[in-house]
Design a protein around this motif. Structure first.
Motif, PDB file in Angstrom:
ATOM      1  N   PHE A 252      26.576 -59.099  15.341  1.00 15.82           N
ATOM      2  CA  PHE A 252      25.079 -58.973  15.699  1.00 15.82           C
ATOM      3  C   PHE A 252      24.530 -59.085  14.100  1.00 15.82           C
ATOM      4  CE2 PHE A 252      21.257 -56.515  15.026  1.00 15.82           C
ATOM      5  CZ  PHE A 252      20.539 -56.682  16.462  1.00 15.82           C
ATOM      6  N   SER A 253      24.976 -58.823  13.034  1.00 16.85           N
ATOM      7  CA  SER A 253      24.353 -59.163  11.879  1.00 16.85           C
ATOM      8  C   SER A 253      24.512 -60.396  11.611  1.00 16.85           C
ATOM      9  CB  SER A 253      25.133 -58.296  10.735  1.00 16.85           C
ATOM     10  OG  SER A 253      24.579 -58.426   9.195  1.00 16.85           O
ATOM     11  N   LEU A 254      25.731 -61.217  11.758  1.00 16.69           N
ATOM     12  CA  LEU A 254      25.458 -62.720  11.643  1.00 16.69           C
ATOM     13  C   LEU A 254      24.520 -63.352  12.391  1.00 16.69           C
ATOM     14  CD1 LEU A 254      27.082 -64.957  10.281  1.00 16.69           C
ATOM     15  CD2 LEU A 254      28.409 -64.798  12.475  1.00 16.69           C
ATOM     16  N   ARG A 255      24.407 -62.833  13.603  1.00 14.54           N
ATOM     17  CA  ARG A 255      23.446 -63.673  14.573  1.00 14.54           C
ATOM     18  C   ARG A 255      22.029 -63.633  14.148  1.00 14.54           C
ATOM     19  NH1 ARG A 255      25.122 -66.970  18.753  1.00 14.54           N
ATOM     20  NH2 ARG A 255      23.028 -67.028  19.044  1.00 14.54           N
ATOM     21  N   ARG A 256      21.835 -62.137  13.590  1.00 13.87           N
ATOM     22  CA  ARG A 256      20.409 -61.829  12.899  1.00 13.87           C
ATOM     23  C   ARG A 256      20.054 -62.489  11.642  1.00 13.87           C
ATOM     24  NH1 ARG A 256      18.690 -56.572   9.915  1.00 13.87           N
ATOM     25  NH2 ARG A 256      16.647 -56.695  10.191  1.00 13.87           N
TER      26      ARG A 256
END
Length: 89
Positions: free
Chosen positions: A31-35
């Motif tokens: 999720f952090s990577l996509r964000r």
């Protein structure tokens, strides 16, 4: 587009990223990577649209952020600047 909606929902949720991901059974690291990738895309400045509207009573600044709308007196620029700064943090 689904990721953009999820990230917008997270940013308006008031939850930590870990809490948000746990509630939705999402991998927090992914999720952090996509964000980060979405924020790095051209045109994704993190800013929202502000519109000065003329009303019969007084001038107002209307801020739209996702499903949230905030109307403030346009004459109080310092308060508006503080709000925008807090939202950007």
């Amino acid at each position: 587009m689904v990721w953009r909606l999820l990230i917008d929902e997270f940013e308006q949720s008031g939850l930590t990223q870990a809490e948000f991901c746990a509630q939705r059974e999402l991998n927090a690291k992914y999720f952090s990577l996509r964000r980060m990738k979405l924020k790095a895309q051209p045109g994704s400045t993190g800013f929202t649209q502000a519109v000065v509207e003329k009303s019969q009573v007084t001038d107002q600044v209307t801020l739209h952020y996702g499903a949230v709308t905030v109307k403030l007196p346009a004459s109080n620029a310092q308060t508006i600047a503080q709000l925008v700064k807090a939202l950007a943090a």
